[in-house]
Design an enzyme around this catalytic site. Structure first.
Site, PDB file in Angstrom:
ATOM      1  N   HIS A 121       8.426 -16.367   3.140  1.00  0.00           N
ATOM      2  CA  HIS A 121       9.790 -15.964   3.493  1.00  0.00           C
ATOM      3  C   HIS A 121      10.315 -16.721   4.712  1.00  0.00           C
ATOM      4  O   HIS A 121       9.578 -17.036   5.649  1.00  0.00           O
ATOM      5  CB  HIS A 121       9.849 -14.455   3.762  1.00  0.00           C
ATOM      6  CG  HIS A 121       8.948 -13.995   4.878  1.00  0.00           C
ATOM      7  ND1 HIS A 121       9.324 -13.982   6.182  1.00  0.00           N
ATOM      8  CD2 HIS A 121       7.673 -13.528   4.856  1.00  0.00           C
ATOM      9  CE1 HIS A 121       8.352 -13.519   6.945  1.00  0.00           C
ATOM     10  NE2 HIS A 121       7.316 -13.242   6.156  1.00  0.00           N
ATOM     11  N   ASP A 122      11.595 -17.044   4.652  1.00  0.00           N
ATOM     12  CA  ASP A 122      12.344 -17.645   5.770  1.00  0.00           C
ATOM     13  C   ASP A 122      11.912 -19.072   6.106  1.00  0.00           C
ATOM     14  O   ASP A 122      12.275 -19.594   7.162  1.00  0.00           O
ATOM     15  CB  ASP A 122      12.262 -16.773   7.029  1.00  0.00           C
ATOM     16  CG  ASP A 122      12.773 -15.367   6.788  1.00  0.00           C
ATOM     17  OD1 ASP A 122      13.984 -15.199   6.609  1.00  0.00           O
ATOM     18  OD2 ASP A 122      11.952 -14.429   6.738  1.00  0.00           O
ATOM     19  N   GLY A 139       5.318 -17.575   7.057  1.00  0.00           N
ATOM     20  CA  GLY A 139       6.746 -17.339   7.199  1.00  0.00           C
ATOM     21  C   GLY A 139       7.374 -18.163   8.314  1.00  0.00           C
ATOM     22  O   GLY A 139       6.719 -18.519   9.292  1.00  0.00           O
TER      23      GLY A 139
END
Length: 273
Positions: A121-122, A139
């Site tokens: 994520h991200d 992440g």
């Protein structure tokens, strides 16, 4: 013409562009946008608020836009965006962003995410990034243009990799790698510059010599690093590629800078040819 296999499950609300091919047993969620010419070969899952750019090709058993592996995530409408012509190979996993980050996972154009790689994520991957087999990104990792990450490498969350760097296979990267740098090892250390990449992309001999001299001063000379950095800036600030390294070093970082390894005396010299 757009082709959707009878065994594919495309949710109402999904936007399917002209000339897309959705193969057997694929699943496309209601908030997904597939731009023109996207190919999902078979058994691909695309979910969440996800956009695949024109000409993206996804191989069997890859999953894109699934919920982040973040215990704080509560189903918020975060996003995943993949640029045109990127290839996503078998069993790769690309998760959407989190509210604890900037809410979007981004992969640029003309990238290749090889088999069983994981983009958490991200993360932000710029254009022409290649992740070899089994690469694992934590992440919030940011990877600049035209970076190659060797197979089996793990990159810690919040690490930055500068553009046109190369990371050797089976490395554990815990700190930022400068633009044009070459790093490898467990734990990874700077071993020189990506000289082969510089030559392939048309850097002139004076530019390469300036980069090598600045690298030696920053990473090989004794003394306080901040003083070496100031000395290098005074000498090479007008050299754009070297100035890019200075800017990268001085930018905010949560992980610090990848340090030099013991073999830096030979790594870049051997590749000079």
């Amino acid at each position: 013409m757009t082709h959707i296999h009878p065994t594919a499950a495309v949710a109402p609300g999904a936007v399917i562009g002209e000339g897309c091919h959705i193969g057997p047993a694929c699943v496309v969620g209601p908030d997904v946008v597939l731009e023109a010419g996207v190919e999902l070969l078979s058994h691909v899952v695309v979910d969440g608020h996800t956009r695949l750019g024109a000409g993206v090709k996804v191989f069997p058993f890859a999953t894109i836009g699934m919920a982040p592996q973040d215990l704080k995530y509560k189903g918020e409408p975060t996003r995943c965006e993949i640029g045109a012509r990127t290839l996503v190979r078998e069993h790769a996993t690309i998760h959407r962003g989190s509210v604890g980050g900037h809410g979007v996972t981004t992969i640029g154009t003309d990238c290749m995410i090889m088999a069983v790689a994981h983009v958490a994520h991200d993360c932000t991957l710029h254009d022409r990034v290649i992740l070899a087999n089994n690469v694992m990104l934590g992440g919030h990792v940011e990877i600049g243009d035209t970076v190659f990450v060797g197979g089996g490498t793990a990159i810690h969350q919040f690490v930055r990799i500068g553009r046109q760097a190369v990371i050797g296979g089976m490395s554990g990267v815990e700190a930022d790698v400068i633009p044009y740098g070459s790093a490898m090892g467990n734990r990874a250390r700077m071993i020189g510059l990506n000289l082969i990449g510089l030559k392939r992309r048309g850097f002139t001999r004076p530019q390469i010599h300036a980069l090598r001299a600045a690298f030696r001063l920053l990473f090989k000379e004794p003394g306080v690093f901040s003083e070496r950095l100031a000395s290098a800036e005074a000498r090479w600030l007008d050299e754009a590629p070297v100035a890019e390294i200075f800017a990268f070093i001085k930018a905010p970082s949560k992980r610090g800078l990848c340090k030099a390894g013991r073999d830096t005396d030979t790594a870049d010299d051997d590749e000079e040819g």
